[in-house]
Design a protein around this motif. Structure first.
Motif, PDB file in Angstrom:
ATOM      1  N   PHE A 162      43.097  -1.294   4.636  1.00 59.45           N
ATOM      2  CA  PHE A 162      43.589  -1.846   3.376  1.00 59.45           C
ATOM      3  C   PHE A 162      43.849  -0.734   2.357  1.00 59.45           C
ATOM      4  O   PHE A 162      44.882  -0.731   1.672  1.00 59.45           O
ATOM      5  CB  PHE A 162      42.561  -2.845   2.824  1.00 59.45           C
ATOM      6  CG  PHE A 162      42.926  -3.411   1.483  1.00 59.45           C
ATOM      7  CD1 PHE A 162      43.904  -4.393   1.368  1.00 59.45           C
ATOM      8  CD2 PHE A 162      42.298  -2.959   0.330  1.00 59.45           C
ATOM      9  CE1 PHE A 162      44.247  -4.905   0.119  1.00 59.45           C
ATOM     10  CE2 PHE A 162      42.628  -3.465  -0.911  1.00 59.45           C
ATOM     11  CZ  PHE A 162      43.612  -4.441  -1.008  1.00 59.45           C
ATOM     12  N   MET A 163      42.943   0.227   2.262  1.00 54.07           N
ATOM     13  CA  MET A 163      43.113   1.332   1.311  1.00 54.07           C
ATOM     14  C   MET A 163      44.354   2.143   1.642  1.00 54.07           C
ATOM     15  O   MET A 163      45.165   2.451   0.758  1.00 54.07           O
ATOM     16  CB  MET A 163      41.870   2.228   1.344  1.00 54.07           C
ATOM     17  CG  MET A 163      40.629   1.609   0.752  1.00 54.07           C
ATOM     18  SD  MET A 163      39.170   2.665   1.013  1.00 54.07           S
ATOM     19  CE  MET A 163      39.757   4.235   0.383  1.00 54.07           C
ATOM     20  N   VAL A 164      44.509   2.498   2.916  1.00 51.67           N
ATOM     21  CA  VAL A 164      45.669   3.304   3.317  1.00 51.67           C
ATOM     22  C   VAL A 164      46.961   2.525   3.082  1.00 51.67           C
ATOM     23  O   VAL A 164      47.965   3.084   2.620  1.00 51.67           O
ATOM     24  CB  VAL A 164      45.536   3.717   4.794  1.00 51.67           C
ATOM     25  CG1 VAL A 164      46.812   4.386   5.287  1.00 51.67           C
ATOM     26  CG2 VAL A 164      44.350   4.654   4.972  1.00 51.67           C
ATOM     27  N   GLY A 165      46.956   1.218   3.380  1.00 51.20           N
ATOM     28  CA  GLY A 165      48.155   0.411   3.161  1.00 51.20           C
ATOM     29  C   GLY A 165      48.530   0.309   1.699  1.00 51.20           C
ATOM     30  O   GLY A 165      49.712   0.407   1.344  1.00 51.20           O
ATOM     31  N   VAL A 166      47.537   0.125   0.838  1.00 48.69           N
ATOM     32  CA  VAL A 166      47.819   0.017  -0.595  1.00 48.69           C
ATOM     33  C   VAL A 166      48.372   1.332  -1.138  1.00 48.69           C
ATOM     34  O   VAL A 166      49.365   1.351  -1.879  1.00 48.69           O
ATOM     35  CB  VAL A 166      46.551  -0.397  -1.358  1.00 48.69           C
ATOM     36  CG1 VAL A 166      46.750  -0.259  -2.862  1.00 48.69           C
ATOM     37  CG2 VAL A 166      46.173  -1.831  -1.021  1.00 48.69           C
ATOM     38  N   ILE A 167      47.739   2.448  -0.770  1.00 49.26           N
ATOM     39  CA  ILE A 167      48.215   3.749  -1.255  1.00 49.26           C
ATOM     40  C   ILE A 167      49.622   4.029  -0.750  1.00 49.26           C
ATOM     41  O   ILE A 167      50.497   4.504  -1.493  1.00 49.26           O
ATOM     42  CB  ILE A 167      47.244   4.857  -0.815  1.00 49.26           C
ATOM     43  CG1 ILE A 167      45.888   4.664  -1.496  1.00 49.26           C
ATOM     44  CG2 ILE A 167      47.801   6.232  -1.141  1.00 49.26           C
ATOM     45  CD1 ILE A 167      44.813   5.615  -1.020  1.00 49.26           C
ATOM     46  N   GLY A 168      49.885   3.724   0.523  1.00 52.44           N
ATOM     47  CA  GLY A 168      51.229   3.927   1.058  1.00 52.44           C
ATOM     48  C   GLY A 168      52.269   3.071   0.364  1.00 52.44           C
ATOM     49  O   GLY A 168      53.383   3.525   0.084  1.00 52.44           O
ATOM     50  N   SER A 169      51.913   1.824   0.059  1.00 54.93           N
ATOM     51  CA  SER A 169      52.858   0.939  -0.638  1.00 54.93           C
ATOM     52  C   SER A 169      53.143   1.433  -2.045  1.00 54.93           C
ATOM     53  O   SER A 169      54.288   1.393  -2.525  1.00 54.93           O
ATOM     54  CB  SER A 169      52.290  -0.480  -0.689  1.00 54.93           C
ATOM     55  OG  SER A 169      52.086  -0.992   0.615  1.00 54.93           O
ATOM     56  N   LEU A 190      38.614  -2.412   8.496  1.00 50.63           N
ATOM     57  CA  LEU A 190      39.433  -3.285   7.664  1.00 50.63           C
ATOM     58  C   LEU A 190      39.600  -2.707   6.265  1.00 50.63           C
ATOM     59  O   LEU A 190      40.711  -2.692   5.712  1.00 50.63           O
ATOM     60  CB  LEU A 190      38.791  -4.672   7.599  1.00 50.63           C
ATOM     61  CG  LEU A 190      39.578  -5.750   6.831  1.00 50.63           C
ATOM     62  CD1 LEU A 190      40.909  -6.019   7.512  1.00 50.63           C
ATOM     63  CD2 LEU A 190      38.759  -7.032   6.728  1.00 50.63           C
ATOM     64  N   LEU A 191      38.518  -2.212   5.675  1.00 47.33           N
ATOM     65  CA  LEU A 191      38.595  -1.646   4.332  1.00 47.33           C
ATOM     66  C   LEU A 191      39.448  -0.383   4.309  1.00 47.33           C
ATOM     67  O   LEU A 191      40.273  -0.189   3.399  1.00 47.33           O
ATOM     68  CB  LEU A 191      37.191  -1.348   3.819  1.00 47.33           C
ATOM     69  CG  LEU A 191      37.096  -0.781   2.397  1.00 47.33           C
ATOM     70  CD1 LEU A 191      37.744  -1.715   1.394  1.00 47.33           C
ATOM     71  CD2 LEU A 191      35.646  -0.518   2.025  1.00 47.33           C
ATOM     72  N   VAL A 192      39.276   0.478   5.301  1.00 52.66           N
ATOM     73  CA  VAL A 192      40.068   1.719   5.340  1.00 52.66           C
ATOM     74  C   VAL A 192      41.547   1.406   5.546  1.00 52.66           C
ATOM     75  O   VAL A 192      42.414   2.015   4.901  1.00 52.66           O
ATOM     76  CB  VAL A 192      39.531   2.631   6.465  1.00 52.66           C
ATOM     77  CG1 VAL A 192      40.478   3.812   6.696  1.00 52.66           C
ATOM     78  CG2 VAL A 192      38.141   3.140   6.119  1.00 52.66           C
TER      79      VAL A 192
END
Length: 416
Positions: free
Chosen positions: A297-304, A293-295
């Motif tokens: 979230f991190m990948v989604g935030v960076i991509g956004s 879940l944390l990974v």
């Protein structure tokens, strides 16, 4: 009562001979501390020879075990891993095998994103809503026909992407496991090692998709029956049913997180790989779910963050370049911006997928270290240099409940 004569005192025990103290001129000089290594071991008298069993055990005085840090020849220490070590190991794996991992992930992302882009562009060019609305059934069908076709195409593309992702997740586990022993992996070498596992990975991906589709179909049918029977009141039951289905899919996904790595590394079949993943994740579900879940979230935030400027610029560029553009010019500008956005999305997605795959492979290694003693097998390979071009852990003998982690109360492991 008669007292003992002086000099004939009773012997209370083997007291040290104080008269044997060295003279003052033989005291150790300042700056030369005493050698603590010469102190007695448990059960050893002063001045007695050291028991060779204590020497062979490598124990310091008084039997206290000397801490020896586990070796770290590659990306992670060879022992059960902590969360920070999993994250750091994923970054180091990508850095050491950048061309191999990024190029492989980029190929899959280009295929998936390219097909999605073709579907989107086809929809933009074919689906045109009349300015005055639909005046006939033929005009309505000319609009909804491409829409239905695009939805079917998107679903097919999603299925294909899921299968490709399952294959790549298993293949990219190879450079991760090899990096644990500081062995670099080339693009050709990785796919050569994974060649015999492609078909099982495809079967696993198709089986996983079939299971998810079955859940979706069952939920949709049950929801339709509930709504048809109870009307709007049925939403009270339909919405919780959907949430339960989502929770079930998340639970199954987490339980099968390491199946692709197990299929590739241990040369297992589809069902054996699923069973293996199910067994490894037992008792560690919440920990794995939290990491994933944390990974994610991190990948989604960076991509956004990376794609947000492009999305915001789309409207501005259209207004500046073609403020009074015709429908054809507006469509052309939108297509160009869509292509640029898809290219950036493919690049960002490739990096994110490579990182998530590395994390999944390290979770698999961590679970095997805790349950199978994989770290001991890796230590053996490190010392002997055996099979330098193979996959570490492929031929390791699995032992059920070899060394559960954490250890039982009062029990510890030298490198835990």
């Amino acid at each position: 009562m008669s007292q003992p004569e002086p000099g004939n005192q009773p012997q209370w025990g083997s007291q040290p001979q104080w008269g044997g103290q060295p003279p003052s001129d033989n005291q150790p000089q300042w700056g030369s501390p005493p050698q603590w290594g010469n102190q007695p071991y448990p059960g050893q008298a002063w001045g007695a020879p050291v028991d060779p069993r204590w020497q062979a055990a490598g124990l310091p005085p008084y039997g206290q075990p000397r801490y020896i840090a586990p070796p770290k020849p590659g990306i992670v220490p060879l022992r059960p891993l902590l969360f920070g070590e999993i994250m750091d190991g994923a970054f180091q794996t990508i850095r050491r095998n950048a061309k191999t991992m990024f190029s492989s992930a980029l190929i899959v992302q280009i295929i998936s994103t390219g097909l999605s882009g073709v579907a989107s562009i086809g929809f933009l060019t074919m689906a045109k809503v009349p300015a005055g609305g639909f005046t006939s059934q033929a005009e309505a069908m000319s609009f909804f026909g491409p829409v239905i076709g695009m939805m079917a195409g998107v679903m097919a593309i999603s299925l294909l992407s899921a299968v490709l992702s399952a294959i790549l997740q298993g293949v990219l586990a190879i450079p991760v496991t090899r990096s644990a022993l500081n062995r670099r992996t080339g693009f050709k070498q990785m796919w050569s090692l994974a060649r015999s596992r492609i078909l099982p990975l495809v079967g696993y991906g198709l089986l996983l998709l079939a299971g998810y589709l079955a859940i979706v179909v069952i939920v949709v049918l049950l929801g339709a029956i509930i709504l048809a029977s109870l009307g709007p009141v049925g939403l009270v039951l339909a919405i919780p049913l959907g949430l339960v289905a989502v929770a079930a899919c998340v639970w199954i996904y987490t339980k099968l997180m390491v199946a692709p790595a197990a299929i590739t590394v241990e040369e297992l079949g589809v069902f054996a790989g699923i069973q293996r993943s199910w067994g490894l994740t037992t008792g560690s579900w919440w920990r794995i779910f939290g990491i994933v879940l944390l990974v994610t979230f991190m990948v989604g935030v960076i991509g956004s963050v990376v794609q947000m400027p492009i999305s915001m610029a789309t409207g501005g560029i259209t207004a500046v370049v073609s403020p009074h553009a015709s429908t054809q010019q507006l469509t052309t500008t939108t297509i160009v911006l869509t292509v640029v956005s898809l290219i950036v999305s493919a690049l960002v997605g490739a990096v994110g997928f490579a990182f998530q795959t590395s994390v999944a492979a390290l979770i698999y290694m961590d679970l095997r270290m805790r349950r199978d003693g994989l770290d001991l097998e890796l230590l053996r390979l490190l010392e002997t240099g055996e099979d330098p071009d193979g996959i570490p852990g492929r031929h390791a003998v699995r032992q059920a409940n070899f060394r559960p982690w954490p250890p039982a109360s009062g029990q510890g492991y030298p490198h835990g």
